[in-house]
Scaffold this motif. Structure first.
Motif, PDB file in Angstrom:
ATOM      1  N   PRO A  41      -3.728 -12.051   6.972  1.00 34.01           N
ATOM      2  CA  PRO A  41      -4.675 -12.538   5.953  1.00 34.01           C
ATOM      3  C   PRO A  41      -5.844 -13.333   6.514  1.00 34.01           C
ATOM      4  O   PRO A  41      -6.891 -13.441   5.862  1.00 34.01           O
ATOM      5  CB  PRO A  41      -3.788 -13.413   5.055  1.00 34.01           C
ATOM      6  CG  PRO A  41      -2.405 -12.892   5.244  1.00 34.01           C
ATOM      7  CD  PRO A  41      -2.354 -12.494   6.686  1.00 34.01           C
ATOM      8  N   ASN A  44      -8.061 -10.162   7.575  1.00 34.55           N
ATOM      9  CA  ASN A  44      -8.415  -9.285   6.460  1.00 34.55           C
ATOM     10  C   ASN A  44      -8.018  -9.985   5.168  1.00 34.55           C
ATOM     11  O   ASN A  44      -6.825 -10.156   4.895  1.00 34.55           O
ATOM     12  CB  ASN A  44      -7.673  -7.943   6.586  1.00 34.55           C
ATOM     13  CG  ASN A  44      -7.966  -7.005   5.426  1.00 34.55           C
ATOM     14  OD1 ASN A  44      -8.712  -7.340   4.503  1.00 34.55           O
ATOM     15  ND2 ASN A  44      -7.370  -5.823   5.464  1.00 34.55           N
ATOM     16  N   PRO A  45      -8.970 -10.408   4.356  1.00 37.62           N
ATOM     17  CA  PRO A  45      -8.632 -11.130   3.126  1.00 37.62           C
ATOM     18  C   PRO A  45      -7.770 -10.325   2.167  1.00 37.62           C
ATOM     19  O   PRO A  45      -7.100 -10.891   1.304  1.00 37.62           O
ATOM     20  CB  PRO A  45     -10.007 -11.443   2.512  1.00 37.62           C
ATOM     21  CG  PRO A  45     -10.955 -10.491   3.153  1.00 37.62           C
ATOM     22  CD  PRO A  45     -10.424 -10.245   4.530  1.00 37.62           C
ATOM     23  N   LEU A  46      -7.753  -8.998   2.342  1.00 33.81           N
ATOM     24  CA  LEU A  46      -6.890  -8.157   1.511  1.00 33.81           C
ATOM     25  C   LEU A  46      -5.440  -8.196   1.976  1.00 33.81           C
ATOM     26  O   LEU A  46      -4.552  -7.712   1.279  1.00 33.81           O
ATOM     27  CB  LEU A  46      -7.393  -6.705   1.517  1.00 33.81           C
ATOM     28  CG  LEU A  46      -8.791  -6.485   0.913  1.00 33.81           C
ATOM     29  CD1 LEU A  46      -9.259  -5.059   1.169  1.00 33.81           C
ATOM     30  CD2 LEU A  46      -8.763  -6.785  -0.578  1.00 33.81           C
ATOM     31  N   LYS A  48      -4.005  -6.623   4.554  1.00 35.65           N
ATOM     32  CA  LYS A  48      -3.487  -5.295   4.878  1.00 35.65           C
ATOM     33  C   LYS A  48      -3.754  -4.964   6.340  1.00 35.65           C
ATOM     34  O   LYS A  48      -4.700  -5.471   6.955  1.00 35.65           O
ATOM     35  CB  LYS A  48      -4.160  -4.226   4.004  1.00 35.65           C
ATOM     36  CG  LYS A  48      -3.831  -4.312   2.524  1.00 35.65           C
ATOM     37  CD  LYS A  48      -4.521  -3.184   1.768  1.00 35.65           C
ATOM     38  CE  LYS A  48      -4.146  -3.174   0.296  1.00 35.65           C
ATOM     39  NZ  LYS A  48      -4.797  -2.051  -0.426  1.00 35.65           N
ATOM     40  N   ASP A  62      -9.514  -1.407   6.810  1.00 35.35           N
ATOM     41  CA  ASP A  62      -9.359  -0.112   6.147  1.00 35.35           C
ATOM     42  C   ASP A  62      -9.463   0.949   7.238  1.00 35.35           C
ATOM     43  O   ASP A  62     -10.468   1.046   7.948  1.00 35.35           O
ATOM     44  CB  ASP A  62     -10.396   0.153   5.048  1.00 35.35           C
ATOM     45  CG  ASP A  62     -10.034   1.422   4.274  1.00 35.35           C
ATOM     46  OD1 ASP A  62      -9.426   1.296   3.209  1.00 35.35           O
ATOM     47  OD2 ASP A  62     -10.305   2.527   4.770  1.00 35.35           O
TER      48      ASP A  62
END
Length: 202
Positions: A41, A44-46, A48, A62
């Motif tokens: 996190p 990548n703030p998502l 993932k 991504d």
């Protein structure tokens, strides 16, 4: 460069295969957003994986963004064609393959929940997505040697990654019997070092 991912993530494997095909050296840092002390996190703030951390510390996330970046910055073994209809078709193959991985991962995670909390309808819906996508893939592939015809592209890497993930998590689907042309493609891809060296494992 550093690639943050796991040995079980099909999306991390897709990036690893591309890095191998392009002969790019990198550090593979094992991390999973499911771990309590995960650093994912922060990159990548998502939350993932995969995340590719460039030499200037810029994080890319991504898998589709990452593999296109890698292909653009290295001239050898091009996996995406120039921007045109063919490139759109390659990206459509990739989107379909990624969708299979998304559905399979979703069904796998749902099945790991306590039995009384699981949704059989949700799992069935994900399996239906997988079956429809496999049928579409088989129809589009036909008798071609590779997804786009005579040469390997990002389409084949994405499809091979998805088929490999099904073998890893859902061997009971037995897509090989229903779609022998996909099995023929997958068997050919497995002979490549990039695929053989990145087989998923728990």
């Amino acid at each position: 460069m550093k690639l943050i991912g796991s040995h079980t993530s099909p999306f991390a494997r897709k990036v690893r295969i591309v890095l191998a095909e392009k002969k790019i050296e990198y550090d593979f840092v094992i991390d999973s957003p499911w771990l309590a002390d995960s650093k994912v996190p922060n990159l990548n703030p998502l939350g993932k994986i995969p995340v590719l951390v460039l030499d200037d510390e810029t994080p890319l996330f991504d898998s589709r963004v990452i593999v296109e970046y890698i292909d653009n910055v290295t001239p050898n073994n091009k996996l995406f064609p120039a921007p045109n209809r063919e490139r759109t078709e390659v990206k459509r193959w990739e989107a379909l393959a990624d969708g299979i991985c998304d559905a399979a991962a979703s069904a796998f995670l749902e099945a790991k929940r306590p039995a009384e909390q699981q949704s059989a309808d949700w799992i069935a819906r994900q399996h239906d997505k997988i079956q429809r996508s496999l049928e579409f893939m088989a129809e589009q592939l036909g008798e071609k040697a590779f997804c786009m015809g005579t040469h390997i592209s990002m389409a084949d890497i994405a499809v091979g990654t998805a088929l490999g993930y099904l073998c890893f998590r859902f061997a009971d689907i037995n897509w090989q019997e229903s779609h022998p042309n996909l099995e023929k493609l997958y068997a050919k891809l497995k002979l490549r070092a990039s695929f053989a060296d990145t087989m998923p494992k728990d």
